[in-house]
Scaffold this motif. Structure first.
Motif, short mmCIF file in Angstrom:
data_model
loop_
_atom_site.label_atom_id
_atom_site.label_comp_id
_atom_site.label_asym_id
_atom_site.label_seq_id
_atom_site.Cartn_x
_atom_site.Cartn_y
_atom_site.Cartn_z
N PHE A 214 -2.02 -12.59 2.40
CA PHE A 214 -3.04 -11.57 2.66
C PHE A 214 -4.27 -11.76 1.80
N GLY A 215 -4.10 -12.29 0.62
CA GLY A 215 -5.23 -12.43 -0.27
C GLY A 215 -5.59 -11.10 -0.91
N GLU A 216 -6.87 -10.77 -0.90
CA GLU A 216 -7.35 -9.51 -1.51
C GLU A 216 -7.61 -8.47 -0.43
N LEU A 217 -7.15 -7.22 -0.67
CA LEU A 217 -7.37 -6.11 0.26
C LEU A 217 -8.30 -5.08 -0.37
N ASP A 218 -9.21 -4.56 0.43
CA ASP A 218 -10.07 -3.48 -0.07
C ASP A 218 -9.30 -2.17 -0.10
N ARG A 219 -10.01 -1.10 -0.47
CA ARG A 219 -9.35 0.20 -0.64
C ARG A 219 -8.73 0.68 0.65
N HIS A 220 -9.42 0.63 1.76
CA HIS A 220 -8.90 1.13 3.04
C HIS A 220 -7.80 0.23 3.57
N GLY A 221 -7.93 -1.08 3.41
CA GLY A 221 -6.88 -1.97 3.88
C GLY A 221 -5.59 -1.78 3.10
N PHE A 222 -5.70 -1.64 1.76
CA PHE A 222 -4.51 -1.44 0.96
C PHE A 222 -3.84 -0.10 1.28
N GLN A 223 -4.65 0.95 1.55
CA GLN A 223 -4.09 2.25 1.91
C GLN A 223 -3.33 2.17 3.24
N LEU A 224 -3.88 1.43 4.22
CA LEU A 224 -3.20 1.25 5.50
C LEU A 224 -1.91 0.45 5.31
#
Length: 504
Positions: A427-437
């Motif tokens: 996945f690499g790095e996730l932003d705030r919304h992606g990590f929340q999902l």
């Protein structure tokens, strides 16, 4: 001998009233046993003493005093005389006088009235309905049976008078029951709940039976007069002869009495003119008592739950003030109770800004307070209302923020819900919304897994995504970088499929 009626009641409030009442109770019991006289030694042995019995000399003095007041009558006792010295010794037999019997009867009625517990007699309603039905059957017979008519009317009136008297006394006692007693709260609440159930049951019986009783009374109206005449004629047979100067005959008096009783019975269940029947009034008063009792129970529950009760707090504080040993101690209690301590953190003007926080108010310079503040509680006068502000710019800025957040959420969903199996380590790095999902998907999928090596596949709660989570090797590791830190765990193969794309 004429006796003053006030003298007969002196033994109730006299200094030795307990001794006098025990003696009179013994004579009242002897009268119920049809015994005419009592000797002092018999009174001493038969009276119900609370403690040790009195001396015979004190008992004889009390008997003499009761005789002087008129409660007892005495006569010389010559039955046990064995010698001349015994004959000349004062020995008396005592019995209740006419005034003493009247006083004992009055006190018995008074005590019974105090101990009486009024009741709402639901059974009486049933008895009244049955007696009225019997009376209707007797009225349809070709030949009246005066004995049965008289007996039925007599039983009917007796039951009705008991019902009316007890109902009136009970409704008077309801006012006392509604008050808050200062005793065990749990017992009071339990009693009031039982009282509410009692009232509710009686109201139900009264509603269900009043209609039938009223129908019986209306049906008896055309034929009740001859029935009352039969009862009055039979009753007047036992009347004593009247004198010539008496104008009204016993039969007429009896008929008037029966007519009045019937009118009272009818007024209880059938309305007369604009006035509601007394049964309806009783029902309304009983129904109005239930909300009051419920309010009392609520107040008791609040008191029991520990909520603030200002009156109770003031009573406790009054006891504390009464226990103070000196005025200085009372002043210290008043300062602590009403927070009469320095409060220099409330700066009022420049004259109080340089004072230490412990400066008493008496030692500080006076503070000038504007009269408007004292009168209205505010300094600035009330002016016109401010104009309505234009919030269009704020709305547009808020709409832009919501649109941006929605775009970021859609991008995160499109990145994760690609429909292709993806390793978590890729996945690499996730932003705030992606990590929340991502956390939301794990939270809905992992609870369905019964074993760490089990493959789980399920649909999200909103029905938009289908998630398949397949564990990889037990020693595999996945790391996902986020804005808040590093997420680490066992590596899985994650497949997220959009249900909307599948339907298309």
């Amino acid at each position: 001998m004429r006796v003053d009626a006030r003298e007969l009641f002196k033994h109730v409030t006299a200094e030795k009233s307990e001794l006098y009442r025990k003696i009179m109770d013994a004579f009242a019991a002897a009268k119920r046993q049809f015994r005419l006289h009592l000797r002092p030694d018999e009174v001493l042995g038969e009276a119900q003493w609370n403690a040790a019995p009195p001396r015979i000399e004190d008992l004889q003095g009390a008997l003499a005093q009761l005789t002087e007041w008129g409660n007892l009558e005495s006569q010389p006792d010559t039955a046990r005389v064995a010698s001349i010295s015994d004959f000349y010794r004062a020995r008396f037999l005592y019995r209740l006088s006419e005034g003493g019997e009247a006083v004992e009867s009055a006190l018995a009625v008074f005590s019974q009235a105090l101990r009486r517990r009024a009741e709402l007699q639901s059974v009486a309603l049933e008895d009244i309905a049955k007696q009225l039905q019997v009376l209707r059957n007797l009225a349809q017979e070709s030949v009246f049976d005066a004995a049965k008519i008289h007996e039925t009317l007599r039983d009917l009136v007796r039951v009705f008078e008991s019902l009316a008297e007890n109902a009136q006394a009970f409704m008077v006692s309801i006012g006392r029951s509604i008050e808050l007693q200062h005793s065990d709260t749990n017992a009071i609440i339990a009693y009031k709940k039982r009282l509410i159930d009692y009232l509710d049951r009686f109201i139900g019986d009264l509603v269900s039976r009043s209609g039938g009783i009223a129908q019986h009374l209306v049906a008896l109206d055309p034929v009740i007069s001859p029935l009352l005449q039969q009862a009055s004629q039979r009753e007047s047979r036992d009347a004593a002869p009247v004198q010539e100067n008496e104008q009204e005959k016993p039969s007429t008096q009896s008929l008037d009495a029966w007519t009045e009783r019937w009118k009272g019975l009818r007024g209880w269940f059938v309305s007369a003119g604009n006035d509601p029947p007394q049964g309806e009034v009783l029902r309304s008063r009983a129904r109005s008592a239930i909300p009051h009792l419920l309010a009392v129970i609520a107040a008791l529950n609040e008191r029991r739950s520990g909520r603030s009760d200002r009156s109770a707090d003031f009573r406790v504080l009054a006891h504390w003030f009464a226990d103070c040993a000196s005025e200085d101690e009372a002043h210290r209690l008043a300062r602590a109770a009403f927070a009469l301590n320095p409060a220099r953190h409330f700066l009022i003007g420049a004259e109080t800004s340089d004072l230490p926080a412990t400066t008493p108010w008496n030692d500080a310079p006076p503070v000038r307070i504007h009269p408007r503040l004292r009168e209205y509680g505010e300094m600035a006068p009330r002016g016109p209302l401010p104009r309505v502000q234009d919030r269009q710019a704020e709305r547009e800025r808020l709409q832009a923020q919501l649109t941006e957040e929605d775009r970021e959420i859609q991008e995160a969903r499109a990145r994760l819900a690609s429909g292709e199996p993806t390793r978590l380590s890729e996945f690499g790095e996730l932003d705030r919304h992606g990590f929340q999902l991502f956390l939301t998907l794990l939270g809905e999928t992992l609870p369905a897994q019964t074993h760490p090596d089990e493959v789980v596949e399920r649909q999200t709660g909103d029905g938009l995504l289908r998630v398949r989570l397949e564990p990889l090797d037990a020693d595999s590791t996945a790391e996902i970088a986020t804005e808040t830190g590093l997420f680490t765990g066992r590596d899985h193969l994650l497949t997220v499929t959009s249900m909307e794309a599948r339907h298309e």
